[in-house]
Design an enzyme around this catalytic site. Structure first.
Site, PDB file in Angstrom:
ATOM      1  N   VAL A  78       4.558  -5.538  -4.646  1.00 16.37           N
ATOM      2  CA  VAL A  78       5.627  -5.569  -3.642  1.00 16.37           C
ATOM      3  C   VAL A  78       5.577  -6.935  -2.955  1.00 16.37           C
ATOM      4  O   VAL A  78       4.504  -7.400  -2.556  1.00 16.37           O
ATOM      5  CB  VAL A  78       5.459  -4.430  -2.617  1.00 16.37           C
ATOM      6  CG1 VAL A  78       6.531  -4.503  -1.543  1.00 16.37           C
ATOM      7  CG2 VAL A  78       5.503  -3.079  -3.322  1.00 16.37           C
TER       8      VAL A  78
ATOM      9  N   LEU B 166       2.920  -9.209  -0.704  1.00 17.05           N
ATOM     10  CA  LEU B 166       2.366  -8.626   0.521  1.00 17.05           C
ATOM     11  C   LEU B 166       0.859  -8.547   0.381  1.00 17.05           C
ATOM     12  O   LEU B 166       0.330  -8.194  -0.673  1.00 17.05           O
ATOM     13  CB  LEU B 166       2.927  -7.225   0.761  1.00 17.05           C
ATOM     14  CG  LEU B 166       4.422  -7.089   0.998  1.00 17.05           C
ATOM     15  CD1 LEU B 166       4.748  -5.686   1.484  1.00 17.05           C
ATOM     16  CD2 LEU B 166       4.924  -8.097   2.004  1.00 17.05           C
TER      17      LEU B 166
ATOM     18  N   HIS C 212       0.844  -1.206   0.000  1.00 20.33           N
ATOM     19  CA  HIS C 212       0.000   0.000   0.000  1.00 20.33           C
ATOM     20  C   HIS C 212       0.881   1.258   0.000  1.00 20.33           C
ATOM     21  O   HIS C 212       0.616   2.222  -0.716  1.00 20.33           O
ATOM     22  CB  HIS C 212      -0.883   0.045   1.255  1.00 20.33           C
ATOM     23  CG  HIS C 212      -1.872  -1.078   1.369  1.00 20.33           C
ATOM     24  ND1 HIS C 212      -1.816  -2.024   2.361  1.00 20.33           N
ATOM     25  CD2 HIS C 212      -2.959  -1.391   0.628  1.00 20.33           C
ATOM     26  CE1 HIS C 212      -2.826  -2.867   2.230  1.00 20.33           C
ATOM     27  NE2 HIS C 212      -3.533  -2.517   1.187  1.00 20.33           N
TER      28      HIS C 212
HETATM   29  P1  AMP Z   1      -6.596  -3.583  -0.498  1.00 14.88           P
HETATM   30  O1  AMP Z   1      -6.404  -2.829   0.772  1.00 14.88           O
HETATM   31  O2  AMP Z   1      -6.227  -5.022  -0.436  1.00 14.88           O
HETATM   32  O3  AMP Z   1      -7.956  -3.323  -1.123  1.00 14.88           O
HETATM   33  O4  AMP Z   1      -5.557  -2.978  -1.528  1.00 14.88           O
HETATM   34  C1  AMP Z   1      -5.511  -1.605  -1.805  1.00 14.88           C
HETATM   35  C2  AMP Z   1      -4.585  -1.378  -2.983  1.00 14.88           C
HETATM   36  O5  AMP Z   1      -3.284  -1.831  -2.652  1.00 14.88           O
HETATM   37  C3  AMP Z   1      -5.039  -2.153  -4.245  1.00 14.88           C
HETATM   38  O6  AMP Z   1      -4.858  -1.327  -5.369  1.00 14.88           O
HETATM   39  C4  AMP Z   1      -4.093  -3.321  -4.235  1.00 14.88           C
HETATM   40  O7  AMP Z   1      -3.871  -3.863  -5.522  1.00 14.88           O
HETATM   41  C5  AMP Z   1      -2.824  -2.694  -3.694  1.00 14.88           C
HETATM   42  N1  AMP Z   1      -1.931  -3.713  -3.148  1.00 14.88           N
HETATM   43  C6  AMP Z   1      -2.241  -4.706  -2.285  1.00 14.88           C
HETATM   44  N2  AMP Z   1      -1.177  -5.513  -2.076  1.00 14.88           N
HETATM   45  C7  AMP Z   1      -0.165  -5.011  -2.835  1.00 14.88           C
HETATM   46  C8  AMP Z   1       1.193  -5.400  -3.061  1.00 14.88           C
HETATM   47  N3  AMP Z   1       1.731  -6.471  -2.463  1.00 14.88           N
HETATM   48  N4  AMP Z   1       1.933  -4.657  -3.909  1.00 14.88           N
HETATM   49  C9  AMP Z   1       1.407  -3.565  -4.517  1.00 14.88           C
HETATM   50  N5  AMP Z   1       0.131  -3.148  -4.349  1.00 14.88           N
HETATM   51  C10 AMP Z   1      -0.647  -3.864  -3.521  1.00 14.88           C
END
Ligand code: AMP
Length: 278
Positions: free
Chosen positions: A178, A186, A37
């Site tokens: 990431v 992650l 994030h």
């Molecule tokens: P979430 O809180 O899971 O809804 O994710 C919020 C944003 O963070 C979304 O755009 C996800 O794709 C991105 N995100 C989650 N995990 C990762 C990661 N490991 N690397 C990069 N972006 C991520």
């Protein structure tokens, strides 16, 4: 950093910032923040003037009430991480400030065939919830640029379609996945893995890397079957492992210069997804 819960207050602040000609960067999340994030916030900070992150565990995108109830919530730690990275605003509304009771979800049904496969097939209604919440959040935060992670590859396609249709002035940015040093992508859900599950979870990315090496070789079908069966061994429960066209998500049977491999597994009670562009 300012914490704002009221959508009307945020909209007012954003309008004032835009009147000063500042470009707004927006990063929507469900919290339990990690460095994946934070990489999106850093990207937003590098390319816009005023960065808003939202934390909202969106009930309409969960198709399992237990999954919604168990979703990790770590607001105190999230605030520290956001302040440290220099985020300007955290928007953290209550469900009642976003949804009226008995409100209907928007439908992603006619977004294209890609909506009905993979996550769309395994999590019915999930993308309807995603476009419903993002439509609301984009109208409140009025962003110039938005930042999403490739980790949710199919979601990126949904968001790009939503933006092309309804918010053409927003610039969409897809940011790299990431990973932990051992390759595990992650995810907020990783904290729910037991020690044993965490130890074997890197197998998911290892499988994607293996397929990446095999992709141009003749014995491709055997490699895919082998990968599927190894990821189906307990405690993994494989939902899908597919090599697809990166633009349509149609399954590819044979070598193509453009391809993405996507996977979803349940590891114990935790659902994990990942992908790798071949
Ligand atoms: P979430 O809180 O899971 O809804 O994710 C919020 C944003 O963070 C979304 O755009 C996800 O794709 C991105 N995100 C989650 N995990 C990762 C990661 N490991 N690397 C990069 N972006 C991520």
């Amino acid at each position: 950093m300012i914490l704002i819960k009221d959508p009307i207050a945020l909209e007012g602040l954003i309008k004032a910032k835009k009147a000063q000609n500042l470009a707004i960067g927006f990063v929507p999340t469900m919290g339990a923040l990690h460095l994946g994030h934070i990489s999106l916030i850093e990207e937003a900070k590098a390319n816009t003037d005023f960065v808003v992150c939202s934390i909202f565990v969106n009930p309409t995108q969960f198709n399992s009430p237990t999954d919604l109830a168990n979703y990790p919530r770590t607001l105190e730690a999230d605030l520290l991480l956001l302040a440290a990275v220099g985020c300007d605003v955290l928007f953290h509304p209550e469900v009642s400030q976003i949804y009226q009771s008995k409100e209907l979800k928007l439908s992603a049904a006619d977004y294209g065939n890609f909506i009905h496969v993979l996550e769309g097939a395994k999590r019915p209604g999930h993308f309807d919830g995603v476009i419903t919440i993002l439509t609301k959040l984009f109208k409140i935060t009025l962003p110039n640029q938005v930042y999403f992670g490739q980790k949710d590859y199919q979601q990126c396609m949904v968001v790009q379609t939503l933006i092309a249709r309804d918010f053409p002035s927003i610039k969409f940015n897809r940011c790299a996945i990431v990973r932990e040093a051992d390759g595990l992508a992650l995810s907020s859900r990783n904290v729910r893995l037991t020690r044993e599950e965490r130890a074997i979870a890197p197998q998911i990315f290892k499988t994607l890397q293996y397929l990446s090496q095999q992709w141009q070789k003749l014995a491709w079908e055997a490699a895919l079957n082998e990968a599927r069966s190894s990821l189906s061994k307990l405690p993994f429960e494989l939902e899908y492992l597919e090599v697809c066209d990166p633009n349509t998500l149609e399954t590819l049977q044979d070598y193509s210069a453009n391809a993405v491999v996507l996977v979803a597994v349940n590891l114990g009670s935790t659902r994990l997804i990942d992908n790798h562009i071949l």
